[in-house]
Design a protein around this motif. Structure first.
Motif, mmCIF file in Angstrom:
data_model
loop_
_atom_site.group_PDB
_atom_site.id
_atom_site.type_symbol
_atom_site.label_atom_id
_atom_site.label_comp_id
_atom_site.label_asym_id
_atom_site.label_seq_id
_atom_site.Cartn_x
_atom_site.Cartn_y
_atom_site.Cartn_z
ATOM 1 N N VAL A 274 0.816 -1.227 0.000
ATOM 2 C CA VAL A 274 0.000 0.000 0.000
ATOM 3 C C VAL A 274 0.849 1.276 0.000
ATOM 4 N N ILE A 275 2.161 1.121 -0.166
ATOM 5 C CA ILE A 275 3.066 2.273 -0.077
ATOM 6 C C ILE A 275 2.695 3.430 -1.025
ATOM 7 N N PRO A 276 2.257 3.142 -2.273
ATOM 8 C CA PRO A 276 1.881 4.272 -3.137
ATOM 9 C C PRO A 276 0.824 5.178 -2.497
ATOM 10 N N GLN A 277 -0.040 4.586 -1.659
ATOM 11 C CA GLN A 277 -1.104 5.401 -1.053
ATOM 12 C C GLN A 277 -0.589 6.206 0.138
ATOM 13 N N LEU A 278 0.671 5.980 0.531
ATOM 14 C CA LEU A 278 1.329 6.882 1.483
ATOM 15 C C LEU A 278 2.054 7.991 0.710
ATOM 16 N N PHE A 279 2.455 7.690 -0.525
ATOM 17 C CA PHE A 279 3.149 8.682 -1.365
ATOM 18 C C PHE A 279 2.210 9.771 -1.888
ATOM 19 N N ILE A 280 0.993 9.379 -2.296
ATOM 20 C CA ILE A 280 0.092 10.351 -2.940
ATOM 21 C C ILE A 280 -0.254 11.494 -1.987
ATOM 22 N N PRO A 281 -0.570 11.203 -0.694
ATOM 23 C CA PRO A 281 -0.775 12.319 0.235
ATOM 24 C C PRO A 281 0.488 13.173 0.445
ATOM 25 N N ILE A 282 1.682 12.558 0.386
ATOM 26 C CA ILE A 282 2.921 13.351 0.509
ATOM 27 C C ILE A 282 2.987 14.337 -0.664
ATOM 28 N N ALA A 283 2.700 13.841 -1.872
ATOM 29 C CA ALA A 283 2.719 14.708 -3.060
ATOM 30 C C ALA A 283 1.670 15.816 -2.929
ATOM 31 N N ALA A 284 0.474 15.462 -2.420
ATOM 32 C CA ALA A 284 -0.599 16.458 -2.278
ATOM 33 C C ALA A 284 -0.233 17.499 -1.220
ATOM 34 N N GLU A 285 0.363 17.034 -0.111
ATOM 35 C CA GLU A 285 0.626 17.907 1.037
ATOM 36 C C GLU A 285 1.766 18.883 0.754
ATOM 37 N N LEU A 286 2.787 18.416 0.025
ATOM 38 C CA LEU A 286 3.963 19.264 -0.212
ATOM 39 C C LEU A 286 3.865 20.073 -1.503
ATOM 40 N N SER A 287 2.747 19.956 -2.226
ATOM 41 C CA SER A 287 2.587 20.711 -3.484
ATOM 42 C C SER A 287 1.722 21.940 -3.252
ATOM 43 N N SER A 288 1.993 22.987 -4.025
ATOM 44 C CA SER A 288 1.101 24.151 -3.995
ATOM 45 C C SER A 288 -0.220 23.752 -4.651
ATOM 46 N N ASP A 289 -1.297 24.533 -4.413
ATOM 47 C CA ASP A 289 -2.600 24.203 -5.017
ATOM 48 C C ASP A 289 -2.504 24.111 -6.538
ATOM 49 N N LYS A 290 -1.651 24.967 -7.138
ATOM 50 C CA LYS A 290 -1.504 24.955 -8.607
ATOM 51 C C LYS A 290 -0.887 23.651 -9.104
ATOM 52 N N GLU A 291 0.091 23.149 -8.338
ATOM 53 C CA GLU A 291 0.826 21.961 -8.804
ATOM 54 C C GLU A 291 0.200 20.653 -8.327
ATOM 55 N N LYS A 292 -0.825 20.763 -7.461
ATOM 56 C CA LYS A 292 -1.366 19.573 -6.798
ATOM 57 C C LYS A 292 -1.798 18.498 -7.792
ATOM 58 N N SER A 293 -2.682 18.864 -8.743
ATOM 59 C CA SER A 293 -3.205 17.795 -9.616
ATOM 60 C C SER A 293 -2.118 17.286 -10.557
ATOM 61 N N SER A 294 -1.154 18.159 -10.922
ATOM 62 C CA SER A 294 -0.083 17.701 -11.812
ATOM 63 C C SER A 294 0.867 16.743 -11.075
ATOM 64 N N ASN A 295 1.209 17.046 -9.806
ATOM 65 C CA ASN A 295 2.094 16.153 -9.046
ATOM 66 C C ASN A 295 1.394 14.846 -8.673
ATOM 67 N N ILE A 296 0.100 14.946 -8.304
ATOM 68 C CA ILE A 296 -0.668 13.709 -8.049
ATOM 69 C C ILE A 296 -0.697 12.879 -9.333
ATOM 70 N N GLY A 297 -0.906 13.559 -10.468
ATOM 71 C CA GLY A 297 -0.958 12.880 -11.776
ATOM 72 C C GLY A 297 0.337 12.146 -12.095
ATOM 73 N N THR A 298 1.492 12.773 -11.755
ATOM 74 C CA THR A 298 2.795 12.136 -12.021
ATOM 75 C C THR A 298 2.960 10.869 -11.186
ATOM 76 N N VAL A 299 2.683 10.972 -9.878
ATOM 77 C CA VAL A 299 2.813 9.786 -9.015
ATOM 78 C C VAL A 299 1.811 8.717 -9.466
ATOM 79 N N MET A 300 0.602 9.169 -9.818
ATOM 80 C CA MET A 300 -0.430 8.231 -10.293
ATOM 81 C C MET A 300 -0.010 7.554 -11.588
ATOM 82 N N SER A 301 0.683 8.296 -12.486
ATOM 83 C CA SER A 301 1.055 7.667 -13.756
ATOM 84 C C SER A 301 2.063 6.547 -13.504
ATOM 85 N N GLY A 302 2.948 6.731 -12.494
ATOM 86 C CA GLY A 302 3.855 5.643 -12.116
ATOM 87 C C GLY A 302 3.079 4.452 -11.581
ATOM 88 N N LEU A 303 2.105 4.768 -10.732
ATOM 89 C CA LEU A 303 1.247 3.737 -10.136
ATOM 90 C C LEU A 303 0.506 2.961 -11.234
#
Length: 396
Positions: free
Chosen positions: A115-144
């Motif tokens: 379940v490690i990817p589901q610990l990563f996605i909140p890290i990406a969401a939490e450390l990203s600005s609102d503008k970059e949030k969906s793009s950074n979530i999208g990058t981690v998700m594309s790896g997933l």
């Protein structure tokens, strides 16, 4: 409060999390193209082998429920390193298991721990600005997503060439490399929850009861993923038969077709400039339902199945990224717990889709599977159309 995101998160760490997400989540899906080989090797029925897939998904839902919320309570890096050690042990057990109950137990444990990817996605969401949030979530998700899809392709080929056990042995070796990469490169984050484990789980339940945006996103996600699982779990049995008479590597290669859809979905965040989240989700769910038309009416041809797979992946993953963007905008530092509610629902939907499709295959073959898959997609659309405006009005 949550860690400051003023300095953001480096692209290197985002890409590292994307690659590791793919490698870890793949552990849950190697078994899908190998089910026919396992059933031959252990002399068990197709439906008994199919339970391996169901148990892995149930395990994943359990891991999401029991392990992911701990990301708010403990240092995440330490939690991830301990968890990777358990993933490694589960994969080794699967490699050497020689009885059905061992395969079932090891599959359940692989699901619980991967379940490690589901610990990563909140890290990406939490450390990203609102503008970059969906793009950074999208990058981690594309790896997933690439991990999910390529695992079927690689699992099928490795199974055909070296036998199904070797795939799990290779996966165990990869987890050692992942452990070293996490240890060296992942930043540490402060926990943001001080209570007991019981209080932590109560707060998960409280979020599930009180956040309408999260409730709707969870239902849509569950139905869409159930639709996709219905297809991928039974595809191997459909393609063993005439007119295809195909082996596990051919079935696994359909993961590559799905990768086309998934990679396209990773860019869906860019559509927010032109369309609101609800409209993107509606169009995505329509694509899911539309995919079943190809899968059913052209299901005896390669091109029909390939288009069906590309479209179902595009629709499911686009709606998934938008669902996550939607509930991560809720003002809360309980990011891991929000993600837990959504992802547990998501995988309950997946295991329900897998189970009902296996039953449908038993009694009504391919037509039954297509009925199950299309029904799941339609339920998601109905819920979205009926509730989305009401839910958004309640939050504004």
């Amino acid at each position: 409060m949550q860690t400051s995101n003023m300095n953001g998160i480096s692209r290197t760490v985002i890409w590292l999390m994307a690659v590791i997400s793919g490698l870890v989540v793949a552990n849950n899906y190697y078994n899908q193209p190998l089910l026919a080989l396992i059933s031959d090797d252990l002399h068990i029925s197709e439906s008994a082998a199919g339970k391996i897939s169901v148990l892995t998904q149930i395990g994943y839902a359990l891991g999401l429920l029991l392990i992911v919320p701990l990301g708010d309570k403990f240092y995440r890096k330490k939690l991830i390193l301990v968890d990777l050690f358990l993933v490694f042990g589960s994969l080794l057990w699967m490699t050497f298991a020689n009885q059905l109950w061992m395969l079932y137990a090891a599959s359940l444990l692989i699901g619980v721990t991967s379940v490690i990817p589901q610990l990563f996605i909140p890290i990406a969401a939490e450390l990203s600005s609102d503008k970059e949030k969906s793009s950074n979530i999208g990058t981690v998700m594309s790896g997933l997503l690439l991990g999910i899809l390529l695992s079927r392709f690689i699992g099928g080929i490795v199974g055909d060439v070296w036998g199904w056990r070797s795939m799990f042995g290779i996966a165990a070796g990869l987890m050692v490399i992942v452990w070293i990469a996490v240890y060296k490169m992942l930043p540490e984050m402060q926990p943001n929850f001080k209570g007991t484990y019981k209080e932590l789980m109560q707060s998960v339940a409280h979020l599930a009861k009180t956040q309408p945006i999260l409730q709707l996103a969870s239902f849509r996600g569950a139905m869409a993923f159930g639709s996709m699982c219905a297809l991928f779990t039974t595809l191997v049995f459909h393609m063993e038969k005439p007119p295809f008479n195909a082996g596990s590597s051919v079935v696994g290669s359909f993961g590559l077709a799905g990768a086309v859809g998934a990679l396209a979905a990773a860019k869906v965040g860019k559509l927010q400039k032109y369309l609101d989240i609800n409209r993107i989700i509606l169009y995505s769910l329509c694509i899911v339902v539309g995919s079943w038309a190809f899968t059913y009416f052209a299901g005896e041809t390669y091109w029909g199945l390939i288009i069906g797979v590309i479209l179902v992946d595009l629709g499911v993953q686009s709606s998934h990224i938008m669902n996550q963007t939607n509930y991560f905008l809720i003002k809360s530092n309980a990011v891991n717990r929000l993600n837990t509610v959504y992802m547990v629902s998501y995988f309950i939907g997946g295991s329900l889709g897998t189970w009902l499709a296996s039953l449908a295959w038993q009694y009504a073959q391919w037509g039954g599977v297509c009925f199950v898959g299309a029904s799941f997609g339609l339920l998601a659309i109905v819920a979205h159309v009926v509730f989305s405006n009401k839910v958004n009005a309640s939050q504004s």
